[in-house]
Design an enzyme around this catalytic site. Sequence first.
Site, PDB file in Angstrom:
ATOM      1  N   ASP A 186       3.827  -8.702  -5.333  1.00  0.00           N
ATOM      2  CA  ASP A 186       4.608  -7.668  -4.670  1.00  0.00           C
ATOM      3  C   ASP A 186       4.805  -7.988  -3.192  1.00  0.00           C
ATOM      4  O   ASP A 186       4.450  -9.059  -2.722  1.00  0.00           O
ATOM      5  CB  ASP A 186       4.028  -6.270  -4.912  1.00  0.00           C
ATOM      6  CG  ASP A 186       2.547  -6.224  -4.645  1.00  0.00           C
ATOM      7  OD1 ASP A 186       2.131  -6.781  -3.616  1.00  0.00           O
ATOM      8  OD2 ASP A 186       1.821  -5.646  -5.470  1.00  0.00           O
TER       9      ASP A 186
ATOM     10  N   LYS B 115       7.841  -2.934  -4.731  1.00  0.00           N
ATOM     11  CA  LYS B 115       6.947  -1.822  -4.396  1.00  0.00           C
ATOM     12  C   LYS B 115       6.760  -1.622  -2.917  1.00  0.00           C
ATOM     13  O   LYS B 115       5.653  -1.387  -2.444  1.00  0.00           O
ATOM     14  CB  LYS B 115       5.576  -1.959  -5.072  1.00  0.00           C
ATOM     15  CG  LYS B 115       5.559  -1.304  -6.437  1.00  0.00           C
ATOM     16  CD  LYS B 115       4.180  -1.249  -7.010  1.00  0.00           C
ATOM     17  CE  LYS B 115       3.459   0.037  -6.689  1.00  0.00           C
ATOM     18  NZ  LYS B 115       2.062   0.037  -7.017  1.00  0.00           N
TER      19      LYS B 115
ATOM     20  N   MET C 259      -1.724   3.528   4.550  1.00  0.00           N
ATOM     21  CA  MET C 259      -0.529   4.277   4.114  1.00  0.00           C
ATOM     22  C   MET C 259      -0.420   5.627   4.809  1.00  0.00           C
ATOM     23  O   MET C 259      -0.039   6.621   4.204  1.00  0.00           O
ATOM     24  CB  MET C 259      -0.578   4.495   2.590  1.00  0.00           C
ATOM     25  CG  MET C 259      -0.546   3.210   1.805  1.00  0.00           C
ATOM     26  SD  MET C 259      -0.658   3.462   0.026  1.00  0.00           S
ATOM     27  CE  MET C 259      -2.419   3.682  -0.189  1.00  0.00           C
TER      28      MET C 259
HETATM   29  N1  SAH Z   1      -4.724  -3.454  -1.446  1.00  0.00           N
HETATM   30  C1  SAH Z   1      -4.282  -3.420  -0.074  1.00  0.00           C
HETATM   31  C2  SAH Z   1      -3.759  -2.064   0.310  1.00  0.00           C
HETATM   32  C3  SAH Z   1      -2.494  -1.686  -0.375  1.00  0.00           C
HETATM   33  S1  SAH Z   1      -1.891  -0.129   0.082  1.00  0.00           S
HETATM   34  C4  SAH Z   1      -5.419  -3.871   0.817  1.00  0.00           C
HETATM   35  O1  SAH Z   1      -6.560  -3.984   0.365  1.00  0.00           O
HETATM   36  O2  SAH Z   1      -5.151  -4.189   1.970  1.00  0.00           O
HETATM   37  C5  SAH Z   1      -0.668  -0.552   1.265  1.00  0.00           C
HETATM   38  C6  SAH Z   1      -1.159  -0.255   2.658  1.00  0.00           C
HETATM   39  O3  SAH Z   1      -2.050  -1.277   3.076  1.00  0.00           O
HETATM   40  C7  SAH Z   1      -0.095  -0.274   3.712  1.00  0.00           C
HETATM   41  O4  SAH Z   1       0.619   0.954   3.737  1.00  0.00           O
HETATM   42  C8  SAH Z   1      -0.916  -0.444   4.950  1.00  0.00           C
HETATM   43  O5  SAH Z   1      -1.563   0.748   5.304  1.00  0.00           O
HETATM   44  C9  SAH Z   1      -1.992  -1.397   4.470  1.00  0.00           C
HETATM   45  N2  SAH Z   1      -1.705  -2.806   4.776  1.00  0.00           N
HETATM   46  C10 SAH Z   1      -1.560  -3.809   3.898  1.00  0.00           C
HETATM   47  N3  SAH Z   1      -1.386  -4.998   4.535  1.00  0.00           N
HETATM   48  C11 SAH Z   1      -1.414  -4.710   5.852  1.00  0.00           C
HETATM   49  C12 SAH Z   1      -1.306  -5.496   7.030  1.00  0.00           C
HETATM   50  N4  SAH Z   1      -1.114  -6.826   6.982  1.00  0.00           N
HETATM   51  N5  SAH Z   1      -1.416  -4.879   8.229  1.00  0.00           N
HETATM   52  C13 SAH Z   1      -1.608  -3.551   8.300  1.00  0.00           C
HETATM   53  N6  SAH Z   1      -1.710  -2.766   7.228  1.00  0.00           N
HETATM   54  C14 SAH Z   1      -1.627  -3.319   6.007  1.00  0.00           C
END
Ligand code: SAH
Length: 522
Positions: free
Chosen positions: A57, A79, A194
């Site tokens: 994704d 997504k 998020m």
């Molecule tokens: N599984 C992922 C989270 C997915 S939910 C994890 O463990 O990181 C999606 C959210 O993750 C985004 O809305 C944001 O809040 C956060 N996110 C994911 N990658 C990011 C990044 N490189 N920098 C900042 N926030 C991030």
Amino acid sequence: MNARDGADGRASPSDAAGRATAPRGKVFLVGAGPGDPGLLTLKAARAIASCEVLVYDYLASAPIVALAPPGCETIYVGKRAGAHTLSQDEITALVVRLGRDGKRVVRLKGGDVFVFARGGEEARALHAAGVPFEIVPGITSALAAPAYAGIPLTHRDYNSAFTVATGHEDPSKNGSSLDFSKLADPSQTLVLLMAMSNLSGIVAELRRHGLPADMPVAIVREGTKPQQETLVATLDTIVAEVDRRGFAAPAIVVIGRVVAERERLRWFDTGPLFGKKILITRAALDAHAFAARLWEIGAEPLVAPTIAIQPPDDLDGAEIAVRDVRIYHWVVFTSRHAVDAFFMRLRARGADARALGDTSVAAIGPKTAERLLSHGVVADFVPASYVGEAVAQGLIERTQPGQRVLLYRAAEAREALPAMLRAAERDVDVVAAYKTVALRDAEIPRQAQAADVWTFTSASTVRAFCDNVPLADCGMESKIVACIGPIAAEAARANGLRVDVVAAEFTVEGLLDALESSFTRR
Ligand code: SAH
């Protein structure tokens, strides 16, 4: 071949009586980490490199997706908030079906698979369908984005716990499962994923439950990437600041006293090349290591190969030189490609480095010497300066007139080296080990336009680049042109480019050093 063996000789599954059963697929739920490809785990890299189907994704970064092997089917399932490509149910059904079909599948997710990534649901569906699976955890953005912003989630001076929560649920709606009376705890660090679309509601709830107005807040967007941005404010001011700066997802919100440490611990976004878009024009084969180095310093590689390495026109010549290498007193390699071509032909003959016998070996620079070492050969001579003239000088000191020297090199190399050796009466054979061909690709001008810096690691990349890019209308005035050494720089000027940076040491590392000091001065 026995009945258990597949056509490729691998054992295929069979039941207890030895009858072949349907092939059993396997699904790897893999965390891609937060963005920086260096944060991918070794296990994840192995799973990706050996999969047949890659389902990913938008949070999985491009260089990681590029690790998929040739012939691997890649399926993008999107997504991004508000722009779903497939629904979660459709994604789950897809992954289950691929596994059932006997495929080796990697389902790649940003960050970690079990942190707000619905990996639990996909794993449950696989379990229910009887499809074998493995979980490969990734580094979650909840940890990595604050770390890359210089914010420790715990620090003895401030807190002994942190909470990670989703801000996806609208706190103004009834039925939010977030308990703000517990989250509004000044002795903990609160990390929200998020949370951008509901930020004002979340802040209001935290204030209502007693978090002070001056509590520090940091928002880190695109954490661990060259685009990383960090906004620091307080509970009182953060919402207005976000509006003013137009700060958008994906971002991590960190609330707590630990945020103050960023003042001292900021490290990733301070380097002179941080966030710079750097065009790599060299052959794809060589671009990978360069790009990986750029990621490490927070720069964004734009890879647009302008040349490719191919076998030479005179294959017999290349072959005979390898066969007869012992007749030479010295053999000179002028690039790592020449080294690879030499040993590839040696291996095809069923031979190895011992075929060199008493022949001495020169390498034009440290990278070529390193490559020789990987084939078990220690270079007898590497000049202090990595140009042909320095090699000629060194060889003349080490040989007698009449002795035979083999130059195993690119078809279109400069004549200075053989000319100098011949002038000193050395018996020189020049053999093309490979040729570099210029590429035509619409991607080259596109990436050139987007880049801040153009890099050239040889004269051939300069010429091929200029054949692809209309210099008159590609914003050249605002670009920094950086060359690995004087030869590439000379070619650049001859082709109408203004040269801003020339490396003192003619390696990629030297080029980056020169670029860093140039940007520091700027
Ligand atoms: N599984 C992922 C989270 C997915 S939910 C994890 O463990 O990181 C999606 C959210 O993750 C985004 O809305 C944001 O809040 C956060 N996110 C994911 N990658 C990011 C990044 N490189 N920098 C900042 N926030 C991030």
